[in-house]
Design a protein around this motif. Sequence first.
Motif, short mmCIF file in Angstrom:
data_model
loop_
_atom_site.label_atom_id
_atom_site.label_comp_id
_atom_site.label_asym_id
_atom_site.label_seq_id
_atom_site.Cartn_x
_atom_site.Cartn_y
_atom_site.Cartn_z
N GLY A 26 -2.93 11.02 -0.99
CA GLY A 26 -1.97 12.09 -0.72
C GLY A 26 -0.95 11.77 0.36
N GLU A 27 -0.83 12.68 1.31
CA GLU A 27 0.18 12.57 2.37
C GLU A 27 -0.02 11.34 3.25
OE1 GLU A 27 0.38 16.15 4.65
OE2 GLU A 27 0.86 17.39 2.91
N LEU A 29 -1.37 8.42 2.37
CA LEU A 29 -0.92 7.27 1.60
C LEU A 29 0.60 7.21 1.55
CD1 LEU A 29 -2.34 4.99 0.02
CD2 LEU A 29 -2.03 6.35 -2.04
N GLU A 30 1.22 8.36 1.36
CA GLU A 30 2.68 8.45 1.32
C GLU A 30 3.28 8.05 2.68
OE1 GLU A 30 6.22 8.92 -0.62
OE2 GLU A 30 4.24 9.04 -1.52
N ALA A 31 2.67 8.46 3.77
CA ALA A 31 3.16 8.13 5.11
C ALA A 31 3.07 6.62 5.35
CB ALA A 31 2.37 8.89 6.17
N ILE A 32 1.99 5.99 4.93
CA ILE A 32 1.83 4.54 5.09
C ILE A 32 2.88 3.81 4.26
CG2 ILE A 32 0.30 2.56 4.71
CD1 ILE A 32 -2.06 4.53 5.22
N LYS A 33 3.07 4.26 3.03
CA LYS A 33 4.08 3.67 2.14
C LYS A 33 5.46 3.74 2.80
CE LYS A 33 6.32 5.77 -1.27
NZ LYS A 33 6.64 6.52 -2.46
N HIS A 34 5.78 4.89 3.35
CA HIS A 34 7.08 5.08 4.00
C HIS A 34 7.21 4.20 5.26
CE1 HIS A 34 10.77 7.10 5.13
NE2 HIS A 34 10.27 7.28 6.33
N LEU A 41 2.54 2.50 -3.32
CA LEU A 41 1.28 2.06 -2.72
C LEU A 41 0.15 2.81 -3.42
CD1 LEU A 41 -0.32 0.56 -0.50
CD2 LEU A 41 0.18 2.46 1.03
N ARG A 42 -0.77 2.03 -4.02
CA ARG A 42 -1.90 2.62 -4.74
C ARG A 42 -3.20 1.90 -4.36
NH1 ARG A 42 1.57 1.29 -9.21
NH2 ARG A 42 0.05 -0.24 -9.86
N LYS A 43 -4.29 2.58 -4.60
CA LYS A 43 -5.62 1.99 -4.45
C LYS A 43 -5.83 1.33 -3.10
CE LYS A 43 -5.85 1.06 -9.40
NZ LYS A 43 -5.90 0.03 -10.43
#
Length: 178
Positions: A26-27, A29-34, A41-43
């Motif tokens: 969720g959020e 994972l999205e924050a790390i991607k950003h 970014l998955r898995k």
Amino acid sequence: MSNQTSLHVADLPQNAPTPFELRPTGEVLEAIKHELGLLGLRKLSFVGELRAKGKRDWTLTGKLGATVIQPCVVTLEPVTTRIDTPVTRVFLADWNDPDEPEFEIPEDDETEPLGTDIDPALIMIEALSLALPQYPRKDGAELEQAGFTEAGKQAMTDEDVKPFAGLAGLRDALKKGE
């Protein structure tokens, strides 16, 4: 994010490993991607343990896994890469911070100063950042040769800037003249 996973060193058992398992969604994972500038970014997972090393030092070992999507350096198309890498950090109570300005830390140095807390989530993000391909390239993508110069002049080519390119021709000419 770091407060949820941070391990207080004084509370850790000396005689048994402390396991951890991080699988952000969720959020988070999205924050790390950003934060890492990724297209996707998955898995993402970071699984391992923290164990005492001697009386005052600690060793964190784990396995980082992730599927990342980055822009191709040539075409900017998405490039998907699977990352599976071991991670080790050694936290030293008697950490000596080098004070010489020219001191270089080896690339494979896994030691860090021991603080009051150890945060596997921060180590996961750092390890992922270090494991990312620096120049992701889509299969078959190649740079085309481009020439830029003033109007009316011949553009310099890649061959022109190779310092020894003309020497092979000169050598061959000299051999023929012998």
